[in-house]
Scaffold this motif. Structure first.
Motif, PDB file in Angstrom:
ATOM      1  N   GLU A 147       0.823  -1.201   0.000  1.00  0.00           N
ATOM      2  CA  GLU A 147       0.000   0.000   0.000  1.00  0.00           C
ATOM      3  C   GLU A 147       0.863   1.259   0.000  1.00  0.00           C
ATOM      4  O   GLU A 147       0.563   2.238  -0.689  1.00  0.00           O
ATOM      5  CB  GLU A 147      -0.936  -0.015   1.203  1.00  0.00           C
ATOM      6  CG  GLU A 147      -2.054  -1.052   1.105  1.00  0.00           C
ATOM      7  CD  GLU A 147      -2.878  -1.122   2.373  1.00  0.00           C
ATOM      8  OE1 GLU A 147      -2.581  -0.332   3.307  1.00  0.00           O
ATOM      9  OE2 GLU A 147      -3.808  -1.941   2.430  1.00  0.00           O
ATOM     10  N   LYS A 148       1.948   1.230   0.758  1.00  0.00           N
ATOM     11  CA  LYS A 148       2.862   2.380   0.768  1.00  0.00           C
ATOM     12  C   LYS A 148       3.501   2.574  -0.602  1.00  0.00           C
ATOM     13  O   LYS A 148       3.630   3.697  -1.086  1.00  0.00           O
ATOM     14  CB  LYS A 148       3.948   2.167   1.822  1.00  0.00           C
ATOM     15  CG  LYS A 148       3.457   2.222   3.265  1.00  0.00           C
ATOM     16  CD  LYS A 148       4.600   1.992   4.233  1.00  0.00           C
ATOM     17  CE  LYS A 148       4.134   2.011   5.667  1.00  0.00           C
ATOM     18  NZ  LYS A 148       5.256   1.752   6.628  1.00  0.00           N
ATOM     19  N   LEU A 149       3.899   1.447  -1.220  1.00  0.00           N
ATOM     20  CA  LEU A 149       4.539   1.532  -2.524  1.00  0.00           C
ATOM     21  C   LEU A 149       3.579   2.059  -3.576  1.00  0.00           C
ATOM     22  O   LEU A 149       3.939   2.908  -4.402  1.00  0.00           O
ATOM     23  CB  LEU A 149       5.057   0.149  -2.933  1.00  0.00           C
ATOM     24  CG  LEU A 149       5.761   0.055  -4.286  1.00  0.00           C
ATOM     25  CD1 LEU A 149       6.997   0.949  -4.302  1.00  0.00           C
ATOM     26  CD2 LEU A 149       6.162  -1.380  -4.587  1.00  0.00           C
ATOM     27  N   VAL A 150       2.339   1.561  -3.558  1.00  0.00           N
ATOM     28  CA  VAL A 150       1.336   2.034  -4.516  1.00  0.00           C
ATOM     29  C   VAL A 150       1.069   3.513  -4.325  1.00  0.00           C
ATOM     30  O   VAL A 150       0.930   4.277  -5.294  1.00  0.00           O
ATOM     31  CB  VAL A 150       0.041   1.217  -4.374  1.00  0.00           C
ATOM     32  CG1 VAL A 150      -1.086   1.835  -5.184  1.00  0.00           C
ATOM     33  CG2 VAL A 150       0.264  -0.215  -4.822  1.00  0.00           C
ATOM     34  N   PRO A 181       6.229   9.008 -11.855  1.00  0.00           N
ATOM     35  CA  PRO A 181       7.562   8.761 -12.411  1.00  0.00           C
ATOM     36  C   PRO A 181       7.690   7.333 -12.886  1.00  0.00           C
ATOM     37  O   PRO A 181       7.142   6.414 -12.289  1.00  0.00           O
ATOM     38  CB  PRO A 181       8.496   9.029 -11.216  1.00  0.00           C
ATOM     39  CG  PRO A 181       7.639   8.776 -10.014  1.00  0.00           C
ATOM     40  CD  PRO A 181       6.251   9.207 -10.407  1.00  0.00           C
ATOM     41  N   ARG A 182       8.404   7.144 -13.973  1.00  0.00           N
ATOM     42  CA  ARG A 182       8.615   5.801 -14.501  1.00  0.00           C
ATOM     43  C   ARG A 182       9.689   5.099 -13.686  1.00  0.00           C
ATOM     44  O   ARG A 182      10.766   5.638 -13.473  1.00  0.00           O
ATOM     45  CB  ARG A 182       9.035   5.879 -15.968  1.00  0.00           C
ATOM     46  CG  ARG A 182       9.199   4.501 -16.608  1.00  0.00           C
ATOM     47  CD  ARG A 182       9.509   4.636 -18.075  1.00  0.00           C
ATOM     48  NE  ARG A 182       9.674   3.328 -18.690  1.00  0.00           N
ATOM     49  CZ  ARG A 182       9.965   3.152 -19.970  1.00  0.00           C
ATOM     50  NH1 ARG A 182      10.109   4.201 -20.764  1.00  0.00           N
ATOM     51  NH2 ARG A 182      10.091   1.931 -20.462  1.00  0.00           N
ATOM     52  N   ILE A 183       9.363   3.902 -13.234  1.00  0.00           N
ATOM     53  CA  ILE A 183      10.285   3.141 -12.401  1.00  0.00           C
ATOM     54  C   ILE A 183      10.853   2.014 -13.229  1.00  0.00           C
ATOM     55  O   ILE A 183      10.121   1.162 -13.739  1.00  0.00           O
ATOM     56  CB  ILE A 183       9.575   2.587 -11.155  1.00  0.00           C
ATOM     57  CG1 ILE A 183       9.017   3.743 -10.323  1.00  0.00           C
ATOM     58  CG2 ILE A 183      10.520   1.737 -10.320  1.00  0.00           C
ATOM     59  CD1 ILE A 183       8.265   3.286  -9.098  1.00  0.00           C
ATOM     60  N   VAL A 196       3.981   5.462  -5.819  1.00  0.00           N
ATOM     61  CA  VAL A 196       4.006   5.437  -7.277  1.00  0.00           C
ATOM     62  C   VAL A 196       2.887   6.275  -7.867  1.00  0.00           C
ATOM     63  O   VAL A 196       3.073   7.012  -8.838  1.00  0.00           O
ATOM     64  CB  VAL A 196       3.903   3.978  -7.784  1.00  0.00           C
ATOM     65  CG1 VAL A 196       3.737   3.940  -9.298  1.00  0.00           C
ATOM     66  CG2 VAL A 196       5.147   3.201  -7.384  1.00  0.00           C
ATOM     67  N   SER A 197       1.704   6.179  -7.287  1.00  0.00           N
ATOM     68  CA  SER A 197       0.562   6.905  -7.834  1.00  0.00           C
ATOM     69  C   SER A 197       0.687   8.398  -7.630  1.00  0.00           C
ATOM     70  O   SER A 197       0.234   9.194  -8.454  1.00  0.00           O
ATOM     71  CB  SER A 197      -0.734   6.389  -7.200  1.00  0.00           C
ATOM     72  OG  SER A 197      -0.737   6.680  -5.814  1.00  0.00           O
TER      73      SER A 197
END
Length: 337
Positions: free
Chosen positions: A276-279, A306-308, A282-283
């Motif tokens: 959830e933190k990662l999403v 940003p593109r990862i 990213v969002s």
């Protein structure tokens, strides 16, 4: 030094030499980078990763299977990484996209261990499918528990297969030489009655052979008491019937300690929180951001994510991309003109 010693004791007392050799090998291969922050810190971080079970990520298969701790760590990592593949499979079991073939599960395994052998994946699939139909679909839970048995107890199961074939042929795998016999002949049990291989072998005789195997085996074996309890209600059994019983037995799963019970297979609160933190990162959308009175999500502030880039790409993939880019230089130049 105290931290390193603690990690050494915790890692695996019976296999400290394996980890020490691997740590020294890693140290020599990366000595230029390691020299920047010190050898003591390297050993501390290495054995911390062994303790946490992350040391097997992207390693060669020979290392992944080197110790029982490595095997359990790999099983736990595979479950945590790909449990969402089957998370909706129980609720929406009619949706085939949540059921995968052996080849597709093998691709997932190779994401963690690039040279993972297909043979082991096929053997695990046969426990579920009971035949050679490798293109059939399997649920994540069925494959995972079958794979656990096949991967963790692989050497044990090879010996079990040989014992089973001997029993089917009427041979005695546990032939005993009687010292007091004047003839020096072998004492053998009477061969079982003629029967079809589909009928299997006598369960009690099969267990006696397995108990002897567990006593003398130097490899990991399921607890013999649990195996005895599992076979106590059976008169006869087939080889794949035995493997399926092992895969489904929750007592053996708990004794191994790598995976949760089947009912908790898709529960991992710590990992869910990290995802959830990662999403959210990213969002780039704040959950507490301004919304309209109607709750229309269209009014949420939109920000380009940003593109990862993937941190790991196979070498052959990079070479292919380089070759394609070299071959397209002329076309690119002409289009710019």
């Amino acid at each position: 030094l105290i931290s390193v010693s603690y990690c050494l004791l915790f890692a695996a007392q019976r296999h400290v030499l394996t980890y020490m050799e691997d740590a020294v090998s890693q140290l020599l291969e990366n000595r230029e980078d390691i020299s920047q922050y010190g050898i003591a810190r390297f050993f501390t971080e290495y054995f911390n990763s062994v303790r946490q079970g992350t040391h097997i990520l992207f390693r060669e298969f020979s290392f992944v299977q080197a110790t029982p701790h490595n095997r359990a760590s790999f099983l736990r990592t595979f479950w945590r990484c790909f449990r969402t593949v089957g998370k909706n499979g129980g609720k929406y079991s009619s949706i085939c996209c949540y059921l995968l073939t052996a080849q597709e599960y093998h691709c997932l395994l190779q994401l963690l261990c690039p040279d993972f052998p297909m043979e082991l994946t096929q053997k695990a699939a046969r426990i579920v499918l009971m035949d050679d139909a490798m293109d059939c679909l399997m649920s994540f839970s069925d494959f995972l528990f079958a794979f656990q048995i096949q991967f963790y107890y692989s050497e044990f199961l090879e010996s079990v297969a040989a014992i089973y074939q001997d029993l089917l042929a009427g041979k005695n795998p546990n032939t005993v030489i009687v010292p007091t016999s004047s003839s020096g002949q072998h004492r053998q049990r009477q061969p079982p009655n003629d029967c079809s291989p589909l009928d299997g072998v006598e369960a009690s005789l099969f267990y006696q052979c397995l108990e002897s195997l567990c006593d003398r085996s130097k490899y990991s074996c399921p607890p013999s008491a649990l195996v005895k309890e599992m076979l106590s209600s059976a008169q006869r059994l087939t080889f794949y019937g035995f493997l399926m019983a092992l895969a489904k037995d929750q007592g053996i799963n708990r004794a191994l300690g790598a995976l949760p019970d089947k009912g908790d297979l898709f529960l991992d609160p710590a990992m869910d929180q990290e995802l959830e933190k990662l999403v959210a990162q990213v969002s780039g959308i704040s959950i507490s951001g301004p919304t309209s009175s109607s709750g229309d999500a269209a009014n949420l502030p939109v920000r380009n994510s940003p593109r990862i880039n993937s941190p790991w790409k196979p070498l052959h993939h990079r070479r292919k991309m380089d070759a394609e880019s070299e071959g397209s230089n002329e076309e690119t130049d002409s289009s710019e003109n």
